[in-house]
Design a protein around this motif. Structure first.
Motif, PDB file in Angstrom:
ATOM      1  N   ASP A 163     -69.554  71.651  -9.597  1.00 49.52           N
ATOM      2  CA  ASP A 163     -69.714  72.075 -10.993  1.00 49.52           C
ATOM      3  C   ASP A 163     -70.544  71.046 -11.765  1.00 49.52           C
ATOM      4  O   ASP A 163     -71.399  71.416 -12.586  1.00 49.52           O
ATOM      5  CB  ASP A 163     -68.345  72.239 -11.657  1.00 49.52           C
ATOM      6  N   ALA A 203     -74.187  71.669 -13.569  1.00 54.09           N
ATOM      7  CA  ALA A 203     -74.409  71.363 -14.990  1.00 54.09           C
ATOM      8  C   ALA A 203     -75.610  70.433 -15.158  1.00 54.09           C
ATOM      9  O   ALA A 203     -76.406  70.587 -16.092  1.00 54.09           O
ATOM     10  CB  ALA A 203     -73.149  70.726 -15.587  1.00 54.09           C
ATOM     11  N   ASP A 246     -78.776  72.327 -14.742  1.00 52.31           N
ATOM     12  CA  ASP A 246     -79.010  73.174 -15.923  1.00 52.31           C
ATOM     13  C   ASP A 246     -79.362  72.362 -17.162  1.00 52.31           C
ATOM     14  O   ASP A 246     -79.626  72.941 -18.228  1.00 52.31           O
ATOM     15  CB  ASP A 246     -77.772  74.025 -16.223  1.00 52.31           C
ATOM     16  N   GLY A 247     -79.348  71.047 -17.052  1.00 56.36           N
ATOM     17  CA  GLY A 247     -79.673  70.193 -18.191  1.00 56.36           C
ATOM     18  C   GLY A 247     -78.525  69.962 -19.148  1.00 56.36           C
ATOM     19  O   GLY A 247     -78.710  69.388 -20.229  1.00 56.36           O
ATOM     20  N   ASN A 248     -77.329  70.380 -18.757  1.00 58.33           N
ATOM     21  CA  ASN A 248     -76.143  70.166 -19.610  1.00 58.33           C
ATOM     22  C   ASN A 248     -75.526  68.802 -19.268  1.00 58.33           C
ATOM     23  O   ASN A 248     -74.499  68.708 -18.590  1.00 58.33           O
ATOM     24  CB  ASN A 248     -75.118  71.286 -19.374  1.00 58.33           C
ATOM     25  N   TYR A 249     -76.171  67.754 -19.716  1.00 55.77           N
ATOM     26  CA  TYR A 249     -75.808  66.401 -19.289  1.00 55.77           C
ATOM     27  C   TYR A 249     -74.435  65.958 -19.786  1.00 55.77           C
ATOM     28  O   TYR A 249     -73.697  65.290 -19.060  1.00 55.77           O
ATOM     29  CB  TYR A 249     -76.889  65.408 -19.743  1.00 55.77           C
ATOM     30  N   ASP A 250     -74.092  66.334 -21.003  1.00 57.42           N
ATOM     31  CA  ASP A 250     -72.767  65.972 -21.521  1.00 57.42           C
ATOM     32  C   ASP A 250     -71.662  66.629 -20.695  1.00 57.42           C
ATOM     33  O   ASP A 250     -70.653  66.002 -20.360  1.00 57.42           O
ATOM     34  CB  ASP A 250     -72.624  66.383 -22.994  1.00 57.42           C
ATOM     35  N   VAL A 251     -71.860  67.882 -20.339  1.00 55.93           N
ATOM     36  CA  VAL A 251     -70.880  68.606 -19.519  1.00 55.93           C
ATOM     37  C   VAL A 251     -70.803  67.985 -18.121  1.00 55.93           C
ATOM     38  O   VAL A 251     -69.711  67.778 -17.570  1.00 55.93           O
ATOM     39  CB  VAL A 251     -71.252  70.101 -19.413  1.00 55.93           C
ATOM     40  N   ALA A 252     -71.970  67.687 -17.560  1.00 57.32           N
ATOM     41  CA  ALA A 252     -72.011  67.072 -16.228  1.00 57.32           C
ATOM     42  C   ALA A 252     -71.280  65.738 -16.236  1.00 57.32           C
ATOM     43  O   ALA A 252     -70.532  65.417 -15.292  1.00 57.32           O
ATOM     44  CB  ALA A 252     -73.457  66.881 -15.786  1.00 57.32           C
ATOM     45  N   TYR A 253     -71.491  64.950 -17.287  1.00 58.61           N
ATOM     46  CA  TYR A 253     -70.834  63.639 -17.392  1.00 58.61           C
ATOM     47  C   TYR A 253     -69.315  63.803 -17.373  1.00 58.61           C
ATOM     48  O   TYR A 253     -68.600  63.059 -16.688  1.00 58.61           O
ATOM     49  CB  TYR A 253     -71.284  62.949 -18.684  1.00 58.61           C
ATOM     50  N   GLU A 254     -68.810  64.774 -18.125  1.00 57.11           N
ATOM     51  CA  GLU A 254     -67.368  65.001 -18.181  1.00 57.11           C
ATOM     52  C   GLU A 254     -66.817  65.493 -16.844  1.00 57.11           C
ATOM     53  O   GLU A 254     -65.742  65.075 -16.410  1.00 57.11           O
ATOM     54  CB  GLU A 254     -67.040  66.018 -19.281  1.00 57.11           C
TER      55      GLU A 254
END
Length: 530
Positions: free
Chosen positions: A288, A292, A295-303
């Motif tokens: 997941d 993320a 998809d460029g969703n870096y804040d989500v990936a970090y979490e």
């Protein structure tokens, strides 16, 4: 006769025995007795023949045993047992042979049968104890050895085996304490010592393999588990250890297969159940996070990467990758210090993790900490001597060399992509700021410092205002080697040339009574000269 006929019926009649009948009966009894005697004699003869043949088989078995041909010895002892199944010594001999063939469980059964047939059979008790000890049953072994000492108090072999059994029990207790304290090296040490006496104990081997896996010694752990599975393909503990090694080597899909197989063989295997659950959760969170990131969703990936790191602290390789992934996300979010910290955690977990060194080195380059970047790139290049890694190392070394020179861009306060006009404006401002005449009334120390800065400003302008010099400076060349004693130039001449016009008459702060505090008039004057 009438009473008999009444009981038997009219049609039946029981004749009264005569002397003739008695004679026949006597002859019949005599024949039976003579025949039984013959049968007895034949039976006794058969028993004697069987005993002699069984002894012959035993002797042949002994001969093969001496020759260390244990398979043939086993066959002949088996023939002897088939001939005389109540002979304790035959079971005892076959037990000894099975022990040499490392078939300890079968040997245990034979030795137990031997002492059931003859409880005073000292060798039978001794072999039973050795089988128990080899299989890791130290307490049962100790009981057998003490029985031997009851039969033969001075038996030195039994005395030594009692000590061996006590040692195994002690190492087993120490290993249990070590495992609870997560002192896995201690557990491996204890199991190695215990296995010297309990060489066939799968339980000890599995515990050793599990601890080797916890220590990151995966090939050794895999080897021990594989040895067990070759002898017992249904061993749930060994299947669990195989899965654990794959899990810790980040081969999660294969690991799950082994955990499932272990649970199939041992449905109540809690360690396999927990490891299987962790493996599936870790894989899901990691995937997941990767999606993320794509998809460029870096804040989500970090979490997501952060959550994955909380699942199993013992999974070193997977966690190293998760830290590196989170470091990559951190660099995208401009959290450079956090990215460096995550990459550092990654290489602490896995010193061979090249990707983490590369990511950290790039972060150091972004922070212009070139010494650290060079160290990381050197580590990478020593491990993998590729053209790409060589190029990265050379670039970092060049930037390090450049960083140790005077940074003319910083001296003038401009960006490395500054235009010619921006460089001229910056020089004008800094030259006026640090000109010695402006600080003529200051202390000697301040005058010296400002004079040094004034000289550096002139030096920087000399290089950055000349396209050829600027290009060579930007590429890392040593300008002093090209231009001679650049450090001996006169900053005042540059100032005069810049501000004084073609006549060569330099600008004088005193003559014009223009100090920096009256900067507006000063700058208006000098703007006319450009």
């Amino acid at each position: 006769q009438s009473s008999l006929s009444g009981k038997l019926g009219r049609s039946e009649f029981m004749p009264v025995p005569t002397s003739c009948h008695y004679a026949v009966l006597l002859r019949t009894l005599s024949w039976v007795m003579s025949t039984n005697g013959l049968i007895v004699k034949l039976f006794l003869s058969f028993i004697s023949l069987s005993s002699r043949e069984a002894e012959s088989f035993k002797e042949q078995g002994n001969a093969y045993y001496i020759k260390k041909d244990y398979s043939e010895a086993f066959n002949y002892y088996t023939k002897a047992i088939d001939m005389c199944p109540k002979n304790a010594s035959y079971y005892g001999n076959r037990a000894a042979t099975l022990m040499m063939l490392s078939r300890h469980r079968e040997a245990l059964e034979d030795s137990q049968q031997a002492v059931r047939l003859d409880d005073t059979f000292m060798k039978g008790h001794l072999r039973e104890g050795k089988c128990h000890l080899s299989l890791g049953n130290a307490m049962a072994a100790s009981r057998c050895f003490h029985r031997v000492l009851e039969l033969e108090p001075d038996n030195s072999q039994a005395q030594q085996e009692v000590k061996n059994a006590d040692s195994v029990l002690e190492y087993e207790k120490m290993a249990e304490i070590g495992f609870e304290k997560h002192d896995f090296r201690m557990v491996v040490f204890c199991m190695d010592r215990a296995l010297e006496s309990a060489s066939a104990c799968h339980r000890f081997k599995v515990l050793k393999a599990e601890c080797l896996a916890m220590l990151g010694r995966y090939p050794e752990a895999q080897s021990v588990a594989s040895d067990i599975l070759r002898m017992d393909a249904t061993n749930g503990d060994a299947l669990y250890v195989r899965g654990l090694c794959l899990y810790y080597e980040d081969c999660i899909d294969k690991a799950v297969q082994f955990f499932v197989q272990a649970l199939r063989m041992a449905p109540d295997h809690e360690k396999a159940r927990l490891a299987c659950r962790n493996a599936k959760a870790l894989k899901a969170k990691k995937e997941d996070g990767n999606q993320a990131f794509k998809d460029g969703n870096y804040d989500v990936a970090y979490e997501l990467y952060s959550e994955a790191l909380t699942i199993d602290p013992n999974n070193i390789k997977t966690n190293a990758k998760l830290f590196c992934n989170r470091g990559t996300v951190g660099s995208k979010l401009k959290k450079i210090d956090q990215a460096i910290e995550d990459c550092t955690k990654a290489v602490k977990l896995d010193e061979t993790y090249i990707k983490a060194y590369l990511r950290r080195a790039q972060c150091y380059m972004d922070k212009e900490e070139y010494d650290e970047a060079v160290r990381d790139y050197e580590k990478v290049y020593q491990t993998e001597k590729t053209k790409e890694h060589k190029h990265l190392l050379k670039n970092a070394q060049l930037e390090l060399k450049k960083s140790k020179r005077k940074d003319y861009y910083k001296v003038l306060g401009v960006d490395k992509n500054a235009t010619e006009d921006e460089i001229k404006k910056a020089y004008r401002k800094r030259a006026l700021m640090h000109h010695p005449d402006r600080h003529s009334s200051a202390s000697a120390e301040i005058q010296k410092e400002e004079e040094k800065k004034f000289k550096e400003v002139g030096e920087a302008f000399t290089v950055l205002s000349d396209p050829k010099k600027k290009s060579r400076y930007d590429s890392g060349h040593d300008l002093e080697d090209d231009t001679g004693n650049m450090g001996d130039f006169d900053a005042n001449n540059i100032f005069k040339a810049f501000f004084g016009g073609g006549g060569g008459q330099g600008y004088s702060f005193e003559a014009n009574q223009c100090m920096y505090t009256n900067s507006c008039r000063t700058q208006q004057y000098f703007l006319k000269t450009i």
